[in-house]
Enzyme design. Sequence first.
Site, PDB file in Angstrom:
ATOM      1  N   ASP A   1       0.851  -1.197   0.000  1.00 28.05           N
ATOM      2  CA  ASP A   1       0.000   0.000   0.000  1.00 28.05           C
ATOM      3  C   ASP A   1       0.884   1.243   0.000  1.00 28.05           C
ATOM      4  OD1 ASP A   1      -2.279   1.888   1.135  1.00 28.05           O
ATOM      5  OD2 ASP A   1      -3.239  -0.003   0.622  1.00 28.05           O
TER       6      ASP A   1
ATOM      7  N   ASP B   1       1.151   0.697  17.718  1.00 34.56           N
ATOM      8  CA  ASP B   1       0.354  -0.499  17.455  1.00 34.56           C
ATOM      9  C   ASP B   1       0.934  -1.337  16.320  1.00 34.56           C
ATOM     10  OD1 ASP B   1      -1.210   0.770  19.286  1.00 34.56           O
ATOM     11  OD2 ASP B   1      -3.028   0.812  18.071  1.00 34.56           O
TER      12      ASP B   1
ATOM     13  N   HIS C   1      -3.298   5.843   4.456  1.00 31.74           N
ATOM     14  CA  HIS C   1      -4.068   4.700   3.950  1.00 31.74           C
ATOM     15  C   HIS C   1      -3.397   3.365   4.285  1.00 31.74           C
ATOM     16  CE1 HIS C   1      -5.810   2.049   0.770  1.00 31.74           C
ATOM     17  NE2 HIS C   1      -6.886   2.809   0.924  1.00 31.74           N
TER      18      HIS C   1
ATOM     19  N   ALA D   1      -8.637  -7.019  -8.554  1.00 28.78           N
ATOM     20  CA  ALA D   1      -9.494  -7.949  -7.818  1.00 28.78           C
ATOM     21  C   ALA D   1     -10.352  -8.790  -8.760  1.00 28.78           C
ATOM     22  CB  ALA D   1     -10.387  -7.171  -6.848  1.00 28.78           C
TER      23      ALA D   1
ATOM     24  N   SER E   1     -11.130  -1.006   0.718  1.00 22.89           N
ATOM     25  CA  SER E   1      -9.768  -0.997   1.254  1.00 22.89           C
ATOM     26  C   SER E   1      -9.729  -1.466   2.694  1.00 22.89           C
ATOM     27  CB  SER E   1      -9.216   0.424   1.250  1.00 22.89           C
ATOM     28  OG  SER E   1      -8.508   0.682   0.091  1.00 22.89           O
TER      29      SER E   1
END
Lengths: 66, 415
Positions: free
Chosen positions: B160, B169, B192, B306, B363
């Site tokens: 990405d 995190d 993103h 996809a 997404s």
Amino acid sequence: MKFVAVVSDKTQITAIAGKLKMLGCKVEQVLKRTGVITGDSLHIPLETLQIGGIASIAPEQVRKAQ
Amino acid sequence: MSRSYVTIPAITLRDDERKPRYTGRKLVLINRASNSSQVISHARKHSLRLAAVSDFSKAKTGDYLNEAFRQADGIYFDRLKVAVINESAEPLLKPALSSGKQKQPHFLFTEQERYVYAIASRRRASADYTDNAAASWGIHAMNILGSPLKGKNIPVAVLDTGADTTHPDLHPRIRRKKTFVSGQQVTDLNGHGSHCAGLAAGNQHATRGFRYGVAPLASLLIGKVLNNQGEGTDANILAGIEWALDNKCRVVSLSLGSETYEGETWSRIYESVAAECLKQNCLIIAAAGNESARAEKLISPVAHPANCPSIMAVGALTANLGIAEFSCGGINPDGGQIDIAAPGVNIWSAWKNKGYRRESGTSAATPMVAGLAALLLEAEPTLTAPALWMKLVQTAKRLNLPATDVGAGLAFIRS
């Protein structure tokens, strides 16, 4: 024109990349695991680059985050 | 006769939902061989005053049951052979039951009278997913907290805009990182990629303990294939996929793509690459695209890449498990189907600059499925990539929505 090509036999990818160079292309990436060659055809039409061993060739495109 | 009363908890609360379960009254099953007069006489012997419902049911108001309960210790439904005994008279019930030495016991056994509630429709019941202190709504919807699995050490590539590699995190989960964008570091200045990485394998919120990452113990491989404006070329993306294979990734999450048009077929190049990945035991999962405007009855076909048959396409769901307004659909007859769906609206995750943010899109749905794939691989490490695909589809929760929108349904883990 920037292009992306996929070869039909990954074991031949180096040889096929060599042929593309001989035809006057700039080869930028030879991705052996996936069988992909990326590069720039410069002024050569992509149809001309549909040589033996190339399964498919297409202009490189821009993709966006979804 | 004087009565001694004992205190009985009249209401038992269920732990899961704060609705009372029991009324405090008792149901008694009456012997079918006993007639009404025998039953009422037996009760009277034990000081229980039973009212036969047939004596009250002709009342014109609907309140006759309450009236019967006021006048007696319980009601006897002679046709049903069931009595309902008031909570206050329960101490009298036990002797009436235990006097069963007679040849024909009249009172057989008791159980607690329950409250019953209208059962909401399935759609309605599933409409209640919300973020709470424990986890995001998406984590709840996919039943992630119902599983002890956390995707431990399963390598997942998120290709990405990079990631905020210093994010508390994400930092502990990042095993490798690499940029394929000329002149830009892997650090995500867009946000993103950090959002996607957080959903796949972000650890729970560092200070609040709030779970939003599906597989918080997976190993993240962060490949920056989109620039900080969120754009990238095929060369970058394909190089990222190659890198993921080099690093033996089992799952690649692609929250990227480009619009396709009705009747357009898939890329032979990406299909070849994806098929090769499957052979090398790596599953590519990609966003179906956000080009639909369903309120205007416009459904756009599944985006590239996809739409390739060997890439799992993910649609987005709302918190009431409806299809998201923007989610693309499987409308091209020659390929480009939706394979599965996942939460994709108002999804909370990590963001750039050590931040957090809610985002919507296929997404967001895609890395949640990638995280789920990591959980399934932790449970069954020997699963091949095609078997993993089948497992995701088989365990999906069926939804009352067209398969062209949600495929097999909601990505879901069985407890």
